[in-house]
Design a protein around this motif. Sequence first.
Motif, PDB file in Angstrom:
ATOM      1  N   LEU A   1      -5.123  11.842 -17.735  1.00 26.22           N
ATOM      2  CA  LEU A   1      -3.439  11.398 -16.768  1.00 26.22           C
ATOM      3  C   LEU A   1      -1.958  11.644 -17.777  1.00 26.22           C
ATOM      4  N   LEU A   2      -2.359  11.957 -18.869  1.00 29.26           N
ATOM      5  CA  LEU A   2      -1.419  12.510 -19.778  1.00 29.26           C
ATOM      6  C   LEU A   2      -0.746  13.439 -19.968  1.00 29.26           C
ATOM      7  N   SER A   3      -1.364  14.660 -18.834  1.00 25.84           N
ATOM      8  CA  SER A   3      -0.332  15.729 -19.224  1.00 25.84           C
ATOM      9  C   SER A   3      -0.530  15.752 -17.174  1.00 25.84           C
ATOM     10  N   GLY A   4       0.251  16.760 -16.939  1.00 24.61           N
ATOM     11  CA  GLY A   4      -0.219  17.792 -15.317  1.00 24.61           C
ATOM     12  C   GLY A   4       0.484  16.633 -13.910  1.00 24.61           C
ATOM     13  N   SER A   5       0.288  16.944 -12.935  1.00 22.36           N
ATOM     14  CA  SER A   5       0.687  15.821 -11.808  1.00 22.36           C
ATOM     15  C   SER A   5      -0.366  15.973 -11.059  1.00 22.36           C
ATOM     16  N   HIS A   6      -0.240  14.626 -11.213  1.00 18.87           N
ATOM     17  CA  HIS A   6      -1.412  13.946 -10.134  1.00 18.87           C
ATOM     18  C   HIS A   6      -0.747  12.820  -9.303  1.00 18.87           C
ATOM     19  N   THR A   7      -1.819  12.508  -8.188  1.00 19.23           N
ATOM     20  CA  THR A   7      -1.676  11.701  -7.160  1.00 19.23           C
ATOM     21  C   THR A   7      -2.403  10.519  -6.579  1.00 19.23           C
TER      22      THR A   7
ATOM     23  N   SER B   1       0.798  -1.531  -0.268  1.00 20.71           N
ATOM     24  CA  SER B   1      -0.200  -0.124   0.053  1.00 20.71           C
ATOM     25  C   SER B   1       0.655   0.769   0.207  1.00 20.71           C
ATOM     26  N   GLY B   2       0.044   2.818  -0.364  1.00 19.82           N
ATOM     27  CA  GLY B   2       0.809   3.571  -0.762  1.00 19.82           C
ATOM     28  C   GLY B   2       0.503   4.721  -1.342  1.00 19.82           C
ATOM     29  N   THR B   3       1.849   6.022  -1.550  1.00 20.63           N
ATOM     30  CA  THR B   3       1.816   6.778  -2.371  1.00 20.63           C
ATOM     31  C   THR B   3       1.692   6.704  -3.483  1.00 20.63           C
ATOM     32  N   VAL B   4       1.556   7.565  -5.202  1.00 23.88           N
ATOM     33  CA  VAL B   4       2.383   7.427  -5.771  1.00 23.88           C
ATOM     34  C   VAL B   4       2.301   8.862  -6.304  1.00 23.88           C
ATOM     35  N   ARG B   5       2.905   9.212  -6.716  1.00 26.86           N
ATOM     36  CA  ARG B   5       2.751  11.245  -7.150  1.00 26.86           C
ATOM     37  C   ARG B   5       3.893  10.986  -9.054  1.00 26.86           C
ATOM     38  N   PHE B   6       2.850  11.112 -10.258  1.00 20.63           N
ATOM     39  CA  PHE B   6       3.929  11.363 -10.518  1.00 20.63           C
ATOM     40  C   PHE B   6       2.946  12.265 -11.826  1.00 20.63           C
ATOM     41  N   SER B   7       3.891  12.446 -12.792  1.00 17.02           N
ATOM     42  CA  SER B   7       3.804  14.052 -13.470  1.00 17.02           C
ATOM     43  C   SER B   7       4.318  13.578 -15.064  1.00 17.02           C
ATOM     44  N   THR B   8       3.894  14.292 -15.758  1.00  8.48           N
ATOM     45  CA  THR B   8       4.007  13.691 -17.214  1.00  8.48           C
ATOM     46  C   THR B   8       4.053  15.704 -17.978  1.00  8.48           C
ATOM     47  N   ASN B   9       5.336  15.125 -18.758  1.00 10.43           N
ATOM     48  CA  ASN B   9       5.302  16.686 -19.686  1.00 10.43           C
ATOM     49  C   ASN B   9       5.781  16.448 -21.052  1.00 10.43           C
ATOM     50  N   LEU B  10       4.933  15.675 -21.868  1.00  7.85           N
ATOM     51  CA  LEU B  10       5.199  15.673 -22.839  1.00  7.85           C
ATOM     52  C   LEU B  10       5.116  16.889 -24.207  1.00  7.85           C
ATOM     53  N   GLY B  11       5.108  18.500 -23.705  1.00  7.55           N
ATOM     54  CA  GLY B  11       4.649  19.022 -24.687  1.00  7.55           C
ATOM     55  C   GLY B  11       4.072  19.348 -25.694  1.00  7.55           C
ATOM     56  N   LEU B  12       3.216  18.474 -25.101  1.00  7.40           N
ATOM     57  CA  LEU B  12       1.665  18.827 -25.834  1.00  7.40           C
ATOM     58  C   LEU B  12       1.142  20.097 -26.131  1.00  7.40           C
ATOM     59  N   PRO B  13       0.136  20.176 -27.291  1.00  9.14           N
ATOM     60  CA  PRO B  13       0.316  22.006 -27.448  1.00  9.14           C
ATOM     61  C   PRO B  13      -0.458  22.284 -26.576  1.00  9.14           C
ATOM     62  N   ASN B  14      -0.942  23.543 -26.321  1.00  7.10           N
ATOM     63  CA  ASN B  14      -1.866  24.063 -25.456  1.00  7.10           C
ATOM     64  C   ASN B  14      -3.302  24.529 -25.977  1.00  7.10           C
ATOM     65  N   LEU B  15      -4.313  23.793 -25.551  1.00  7.69           N
ATOM     66  CA  LEU B  15      -5.515  24.194 -26.451  1.00  7.69           C
ATOM     67  C   LEU B  15      -6.760  24.442 -25.561  1.00  7.69           C
ATOM     68  N   GLY B  16      -6.085  25.396 -24.709  1.00  5.33           N
ATOM     69  CA  GLY B  16      -7.489  25.954 -23.587  1.00  5.33           C
ATOM     70  C   GLY B  16      -8.304  24.864 -23.370  1.00  5.33           C
ATOM     71  N   GLY B  17      -7.325  23.491 -22.889  1.00  3.32           N
ATOM     72  CA  GLY B  17      -8.622  21.815 -22.111  1.00  3.32           C
ATOM     73  C   GLY B  17      -9.614  21.467 -23.356  1.00  3.32           C
ATOM     74  N   LEU B  18      -9.352  21.882 -24.927  1.00  5.79           N
ATOM     75  CA  LEU B  18      -9.918  21.407 -26.332  1.00  5.79           C
ATOM     76  C   LEU B  18      -9.540  19.870 -26.395  1.00  5.79           C
ATOM     77  N   GLU B  19      -7.469  20.114 -25.616  1.00  5.25           N
ATOM     78  CA  GLU B  19      -7.263  18.325 -26.368  1.00  5.25           C
ATOM     79  C   GLU B  19      -8.032  17.557 -25.380  1.00  5.25           C
ATOM     80  N   SER B  20      -8.605  18.170 -23.986  1.00  6.19           N
ATOM     81  CA  SER B  20      -8.879  16.910 -23.072  1.00  6.19           C
ATOM     82  C   SER B  20      -9.995  16.500 -22.999  1.00  6.19           C
ATOM     83  N   SER B  21     -10.709  17.427 -22.969  1.00  6.05           N
ATOM     84  CA  SER B  21     -12.233  17.303 -23.843  1.00  6.05           C
ATOM     85  C   SER B  21     -12.374  16.069 -25.522  1.00  6.05           C
ATOM     86  N   LEU B  22     -11.485  16.686 -26.051  1.00  3.35           N
ATOM     87  CA  LEU B  22     -11.874  15.374 -27.299  1.00  3.35           C
ATOM     88  C   LEU B  22     -11.594  14.483 -26.775  1.00  3.35           C
TER      89      LEU B  22
END
Length: 406
Positions: A122-128, A79-100
């Motif tokens: 979970l394809l971008s940003g930091s998560h717990t 059992s435990g806590t995992v922190r992870f981050s993705t930084n793929l350098g995807l274009p910033n579409l103002g949230g449109l990419e996540s919605s699509l």
Amino acid sequence: MAPYGSDDTTSDDSMADTDTAAGRRKAARYVVPVAVVGVAAATIGLVPALADSGDPDLPKISAQQLIDKIAASDVQQLSGTVRFSTNLGLPNLGGLESSLLSGANKGGDGSSADPKSKLTELLSGSHTLRVAADGPDRQKVSLIESAAEYSLIHDGKDVWGYDSRSNEVYHGTADQHGKQQREKTPATPKDFADEALKSVDDTTSVTVDGTVQVAGRDAYKLLIKPKQSSTTVGAISIAVDAKTGMPLKFTLTPASGGAAVVDAGFTQVSFAKPAASTFDFTPPKGAKVTEGDDAAKAPGKRGPKAGAPKAGKDLAKGRDGFDVLGKGWNSIATFDSGSKGGLPTGAGGGDMGGFLGSLGDQVTGKFGKGTVFSTRLVNALITDDGKVYVGTVTKSALVKAADAAR
């Protein structure tokens, strides 16, 4: 303690013999039983947050011995806590990419608690994540969000997904869901390490790069570096628990330098047996429950697209039905999208092709014309006649592959 400076690489005789190859395959197959932890994304700086510290004084070990240690590890309970981050350098579409992307996964009347609807978050940003496992039949992973939580629980034959934000529940079976998610979507450092170890061959240098502490535990650092120059992968570092052999942290840095593309690690971990109640789940009162079979039949769910790789004999052509060009880290998957004329134009006459084209780089070659879409790790070339070339390789490598395919 300074790095060991080991000269062990996969080109050594000890790494090339049959027993070693079998060991690597075993290491790649070995799975900490977190079957449903696949809610986290596929490809991932949190170094300060992970509280790595110190250089513990551990007995020296070779790269081969460390790989064997991972292969021999048999952690069944944790059992435990995992922190992870993705930084793929995807274009910033103002949230449109996540919605699509979320819409593509969710589709129709699907439930927001369906694990597939969570993957792209979970394809971008930091998560717990909070994770727990008790053997192959009991696992739980919870994605901690702002003022909300998403949990995925595997308990025997049942798989439950619960989204507290929408108060929706997804229910499926391990046969329907667990195996597929376990095989396709890595999340913990161990999951990522398994994928990396599959790439270890004679195109790879593998060394022991000293020691480190992760989540208060002493660990060795396994360093994996491509020998080939056309890949976008710079290096992969895996912190391996000195006692259990389980990977505690995974970091992938790009050849271009800068922040890690993938950084996943435990901030807290225990190998004690979790309480049985950890895996209990009953749908809350008033929650909307969607059965897995119902979700698959929901309006808006679509079958395979025309031209998509087919099952059966086509799968023998390469991974996931694609043809694979090159070898090692320079491997490029290619397939025919069936979209003649290049990028799609979109419904209603909209210039979707022009929009997508503006996000890529126009290239030409013997193959004709096309558009390259780039991230810090994965690049893809779509030619004007509908051919697709994709891999963790440079833009010029994709163009060369398209030229050679003519």
